[in-house]
Design a protein around this motif. Sequence first.
Motif, PDB file in Angstrom:
ATOM      1  N   THR A 195     -66.430 -87.720 -42.558  1.00 17.52           N
ATOM      2  CA  THR A 195     -65.008 -87.469 -42.838  1.00 17.52           C
ATOM      3  C   THR A 195     -64.758 -87.008 -44.272  1.00 17.52           C
ATOM      4  O   THR A 195     -63.615 -86.869 -44.680  1.00 17.52           O
ATOM      5  CB  THR A 195     -64.175 -88.727 -42.558  1.00 17.52           C
ATOM      6  OG1 THR A 195     -64.670 -89.814 -43.357  1.00 17.52           O
ATOM      7  CG2 THR A 195     -64.235 -89.112 -41.084  1.00 17.52           C
ATOM      8  N   THR A 196     -65.843 -86.780 -45.018  1.00 22.99           N
ATOM      9  CA  THR A 196     -65.687 -86.225 -46.369  1.00 22.99           C
ATOM     10  C   THR A 196     -65.174 -84.793 -46.262  1.00 22.99           C
ATOM     11  O   THR A 196     -65.771 -83.970 -45.560  1.00 22.99           O
ATOM     12  CB  THR A 196     -67.030 -86.243 -47.122  1.00 22.99           C
ATOM     13  OG1 THR A 196     -67.466 -87.599 -47.272  1.00 22.99           O
ATOM     14  CG2 THR A 196     -66.891 -85.609 -48.501  1.00 22.99           C
ATOM     15  N   ALA A 197     -64.052 -84.514 -46.920  1.00 23.75           N
ATOM     16  CA  ALA A 197     -63.428 -83.195 -46.776  1.00 23.75           C
ATOM     17  C   ALA A 197     -64.235 -82.106 -47.464  1.00 23.75           C
ATOM     18  O   ALA A 197     -64.403 -81.005 -46.935  1.00 23.75           O
ATOM     19  CB  ALA A 197     -62.008 -83.225 -47.331  1.00 23.75           C
ATOM     20  N   GLU A 198     -64.745 -82.406 -48.652  1.00 20.94           N
ATOM     21  CA  GLU A 198     -65.533 -81.410 -49.401  1.00 20.94           C
ATOM     22  C   GLU A 198     -66.393 -82.123 -50.422  1.00 20.94           C
ATOM     23  O   GLU A 198     -66.109 -83.257 -50.814  1.00 20.94           O
ATOM     24  CB  GLU A 198     -64.615 -80.403 -50.095  1.00 20.94           C
ATOM     25  CG  GLU A 198     -63.572 -81.028 -50.993  1.00 20.94           C
ATOM     26  CD  GLU A 198     -62.558 -80.015 -51.493  1.00 20.94           C
ATOM     27  OE1 GLU A 198     -61.938 -80.296 -52.536  1.00 20.94           O
ATOM     28  OE2 GLU A 198     -62.395 -78.957 -50.865  1.00 20.94           O
ATOM     29  N   ALA A 199     -67.451 -81.477 -50.839  1.00 20.64           N
ATOM     30  CA  ALA A 199     -68.372 -82.078 -51.805  1.00 20.64           C
ATOM     31  C   ALA A 199     -69.027 -80.993 -52.646  1.00 20.64           C
ATOM     32  O   ALA A 199     -69.270 -79.878 -52.161  1.00 20.64           O
ATOM     33  CB  ALA A 199     -69.437 -82.898 -51.082  1.00 20.64           C
ATOM     34  N   ARG A 200     -69.305 -81.338 -53.883  1.00 20.61           N
ATOM     35  CA  ARG A 200     -70.050 -80.454 -54.786  1.00 20.61           C
ATOM     36  C   ARG A 200     -71.449 -81.031 -54.951  1.00 20.61           C
ATOM     37  O   ARG A 200     -71.627 -82.187 -55.331  1.00 20.61           O
ATOM     38  CB  ARG A 200     -69.357 -80.342 -56.144  1.00 20.61           C
ATOM     39  CG  ARG A 200     -67.891 -79.965 -56.054  1.00 20.61           C
ATOM     40  CD  ARG A 200     -67.334 -79.547 -57.393  1.00 20.61           C
ATOM     41  NE  ARG A 200     -67.740 -78.181 -57.704  1.00 20.61           N
ATOM     42  CZ  ARG A 200     -67.491 -77.578 -58.880  1.00 20.61           C
ATOM     43  NH1 ARG A 200     -66.890 -78.246 -59.845  1.00 20.61           N
ATOM     44  NH2 ARG A 200     -67.868 -76.337 -59.071  1.00 20.61           N
ATOM     45  N   VAL A 201     -72.435 -80.215 -54.617  1.00 23.81           N
ATOM     46  CA  VAL A 201     -73.818 -80.674 -54.604  1.00 23.81           C
ATOM     47  C   VAL A 201     -74.655 -79.768 -55.495  1.00 23.81           C
ATOM     48  O   VAL A 201     -74.548 -78.535 -55.428  1.00 23.81           O
ATOM     49  CB  VAL A 201     -74.387 -80.658 -53.166  1.00 23.81           C
ATOM     50  CG1 VAL A 201     -75.833 -81.133 -53.157  1.00 23.81           C
ATOM     51  CG2 VAL A 201     -73.524 -81.519 -52.246  1.00 23.81           C
ATOM     52  N   GLU A 202     -75.491 -80.387 -56.331  1.00 30.01           N
ATOM     53  CA  GLU A 202     -76.392 -79.607 -57.176  1.00 30.01           C
ATOM     54  C   GLU A 202     -77.685 -79.351 -56.419  1.00 30.01           C
ATOM     55  O   GLU A 202     -78.385 -80.278 -56.014  1.00 30.01           O
ATOM     56  CB  GLU A 202     -76.690 -80.341 -58.477  1.00 30.01           C
ATOM     57  CG  GLU A 202     -77.583 -79.529 -59.413  1.00 30.01           C
ATOM     58  CD  GLU A 202     -77.817 -80.213 -60.749  1.00 30.01           C
ATOM     59  OE1 GLU A 202     -77.226 -81.287 -60.969  1.00 30.01           O
ATOM     60  OE2 GLU A 202     -78.598 -79.675 -61.547  1.00 30.01           O
ATOM     61  N   LEU A 203     -77.977 -78.080 -56.205  1.00 32.93           N
ATOM     62  CA  LEU A 203     -79.184 -77.678 -55.494  1.00 32.93           C
ATOM     63  C   LEU A 203     -79.930 -76.637 -56.318  1.00 32.93           C
ATOM     64  O   LEU A 203     -79.389 -75.592 -56.649  1.00 32.93           O
ATOM     65  CB  LEU A 203     -78.827 -77.090 -54.125  1.00 32.93           C
ATOM     66  CG  LEU A 203     -78.093 -78.029 -53.150  1.00 32.93           C
ATOM     67  CD1 LEU A 203     -77.621 -77.261 -51.930  1.00 32.93           C
ATOM     68  CD2 LEU A 203     -78.993 -79.185 -52.741  1.00 32.93           C
ATOM     69  N   ARG A 204     -81.140 -76.960 -56.668  1.00 31.39           N
ATOM     70  CA  ARG A 204     -82.003 -76.048 -57.438  1.00 31.39           C
ATOM     71  C   ARG A 204     -81.311 -75.575 -58.713  1.00 31.39           C
ATOM     72  O   ARG A 204     -81.356 -74.417 -59.090  1.00 31.39           O
ATOM     73  CB  ARG A 204     -82.411 -74.854 -56.576  1.00 31.39           C
ATOM     74  CG  ARG A 204     -83.041 -75.248 -55.260  1.00 31.39           C
ATOM     75  CD  ARG A 204     -83.488 -74.055 -54.461  1.00 31.39           C
ATOM     76  NE  ARG A 204     -84.758 -73.514 -54.965  1.00 31.39           N
ATOM     77  CZ  ARG A 204     -85.392 -72.478 -54.430  1.00 31.39           C
ATOM     78  NH1 ARG A 204     -84.863 -71.854 -53.375  1.00 31.39           N
ATOM     79  NH2 ARG A 204     -86.534 -72.054 -54.928  1.00 31.39           N
ATOM     80  N   GLY A 205     -80.633 -76.493 -59.369  1.00 31.31           N
ATOM     81  CA  GLY A 205     -79.989 -76.190 -60.641  1.00 31.31           C
ATOM     82  C   GLY A 205     -78.637 -75.518 -60.525  1.00 31.31           C
ATOM     83  O   GLY A 205     -78.026 -75.178 -61.537  1.00 31.31           O
ATOM     84  N   HIS A 206     -78.131 -75.324 -59.322  1.00 30.94           N
ATOM     85  CA  HIS A 206     -76.827 -74.679 -59.125  1.00 30.94           C
ATOM     86  C   HIS A 206     -75.887 -75.618 -58.374  1.00 30.94           C
ATOM     87  O   HIS A 206     -76.316 -76.348 -57.479  1.00 30.94           O
ATOM     88  CB  HIS A 206     -76.978 -73.373 -58.335  1.00 30.94           C
ATOM     89  CG  HIS A 206     -77.833 -72.342 -59.011  1.00 30.94           C
ATOM     90  ND1 HIS A 206     -77.380 -71.564 -60.046  1.00 30.94           N
ATOM     91  CD2 HIS A 206     -79.136 -71.980 -58.802  1.00 30.94           C
ATOM     92  CE1 HIS A 206     -78.348 -70.747 -60.441  1.00 30.94           C
ATOM     93  NE2 HIS A 206     -79.435 -70.981 -59.702  1.00 30.94           N
ATOM     94  N   ARG A 246     -58.777 -82.858 -43.341  1.00 26.85           N
ATOM     95  CA  ARG A 246     -57.969 -82.550 -44.519  1.00 26.85           C
ATOM     96  C   ARG A 246     -56.470 -82.634 -44.226  1.00 26.85           C
ATOM     97  O   ARG A 246     -55.657 -82.310 -45.087  1.00 26.85           O
ATOM     98  CB  ARG A 246     -58.320 -81.152 -45.040  1.00 26.85           C
ATOM     99  CG  ARG A 246     -59.738 -81.046 -45.572  1.00 26.85           C
ATOM    100  CD  ARG A 246     -60.002 -79.700 -46.236  1.00 26.85           C
ATOM    101  NE  ARG A 246     -60.170 -78.630 -45.271  1.00 26.85           N
ATOM    102  CZ  ARG A 246     -61.307 -78.373 -44.627  1.00 26.85           C
ATOM    103  NH1 ARG A 246     -62.371 -79.133 -44.850  1.00 26.85           N
ATOM    104  NH2 ARG A 246     -61.404 -77.381 -43.764  1.00 26.85           N
ATOM    105  N   SER A 247     -56.112 -83.056 -43.030  1.00 28.04           N
ATOM    106  CA  SER A 247     -54.712 -83.125 -42.638  1.00 28.04           C
ATOM    107  C   SER A 247     -54.138 -84.519 -42.888  1.00 28.04           C
ATOM    108  O   SER A 247     -54.746 -85.528 -42.525  1.00 28.04           O
ATOM    109  CB  SER A 247     -54.558 -82.774 -41.154  1.00 28.04           C
ATOM    110  OG  SER A 247     -53.251 -83.028 -40.707  1.00 28.04           O
ATOM    111  N   ASP A 248     -52.960 -84.573 -43.499  1.00 27.83           N
ATOM    112  CA  ASP A 248     -52.281 -85.847 -43.722  1.00 27.83           C
ATOM    113  C   ASP A 248     -51.740 -86.440 -42.429  1.00 27.83           C
ATOM    114  O   ASP A 248     -51.333 -87.602 -42.408  1.00 27.83           O
ATOM    115  CB  ASP A 248     -51.128 -85.656 -44.716  1.00 27.83           C
ATOM    116  CG  ASP A 248     -51.614 -85.308 -46.118  1.00 27.83           C
ATOM    117  OD1 ASP A 248     -52.762 -85.674 -46.448  1.00 27.83           O
ATOM    118  OD2 ASP A 248     -50.858 -84.669 -46.870  1.00 27.83           O
TER     119      ASP A 248
END
Length: 328
Positions: free
Chosen positions: A237-248, A260-262
Amino acid sequence: MKGIWGGLVLAAALLGLAAPLHAATKAEPPAVKKTAPKAGGKTAVKPKPKAKANTTKAAAGKPVRHATMVDNDPAHLALHSSSVLVLDQTTGQAIVEKQSGSVQPIASITKLMTAMVVLDAGLDLYEVISIGEEDVDSLKSSTSRLPVGTTMTRETAMLLALMSSENRAANALGRHYPGGLPAFVRAMNSKAAALGMYNSRFEEPTGLSSNNVSTAHDLARMVAAAAHYPEIRHFSTTAEARVELRGHIRDFVNTNTLVRSDNWEIGLSKTGYISEAGRCLVMQANVAGKPVVIVLLDSNGKMSRVGDANRIKRWMESASLVNARRSA
């Protein structure tokens, strides 16, 4: 004289049977019409007095059909998924059913089973695993944002598999299982049997194979079981995530827009798609004050599974409101 008088009394008595209905109509103001959300495309009202049948006359004299929780014919909801099950988790009662026993491919809904098997094994979620050539999709030639050689923790792989339906991440989870993919697939089928999913079969951990099959009823069991795992509830249920992959830094989003809906209270979610399975969606959610499992399989349009979910939600809310007013 007595005969005339008796005839007048009988006539008055017969007229008296109809009089209350006409009197009530004149004495009371017209019932306020409540337009239900377009679940069945019709209007629900609270008649005064209560009608015995499921239809009555509205103030304008037009027949009105009442939505009730007993009326669970999916044709009234115009659902576009070929197989549907909405299950009340409190009572175990099926609220909506449509070909719920049909065995069919389940696509990436498979990944819920993949996550359960990994978690049941007690594997270290912080161990680093890698994406290899073996994880590249050779069945459907699907794309991936995880290049061969990418490394990540087992936890991150599970997050990406459940949230963004990353096939390479899911396959890597199975491949890094003790005994490799063969042992992992055996564990998947053993778990299915333990849950009573007797019409289900798993061949690999991603859902890309059309030989991964189940029924709506079996999947309701799987969803209910998966909802007991905090990691699965959170990751799916995580709407979005920032993940570091290979330095990016890479941004990933959930494949289910409803998280993402209220307007939704979703405890677990998973989408799926391959051509053989159509668009699929399973969720555990609270709808109209009820904890429910929703299973939608083989939906025939890109957004129709979301549309079906919203139609079911509006119908349940409308029916709950009508029932509450009737019992008040």
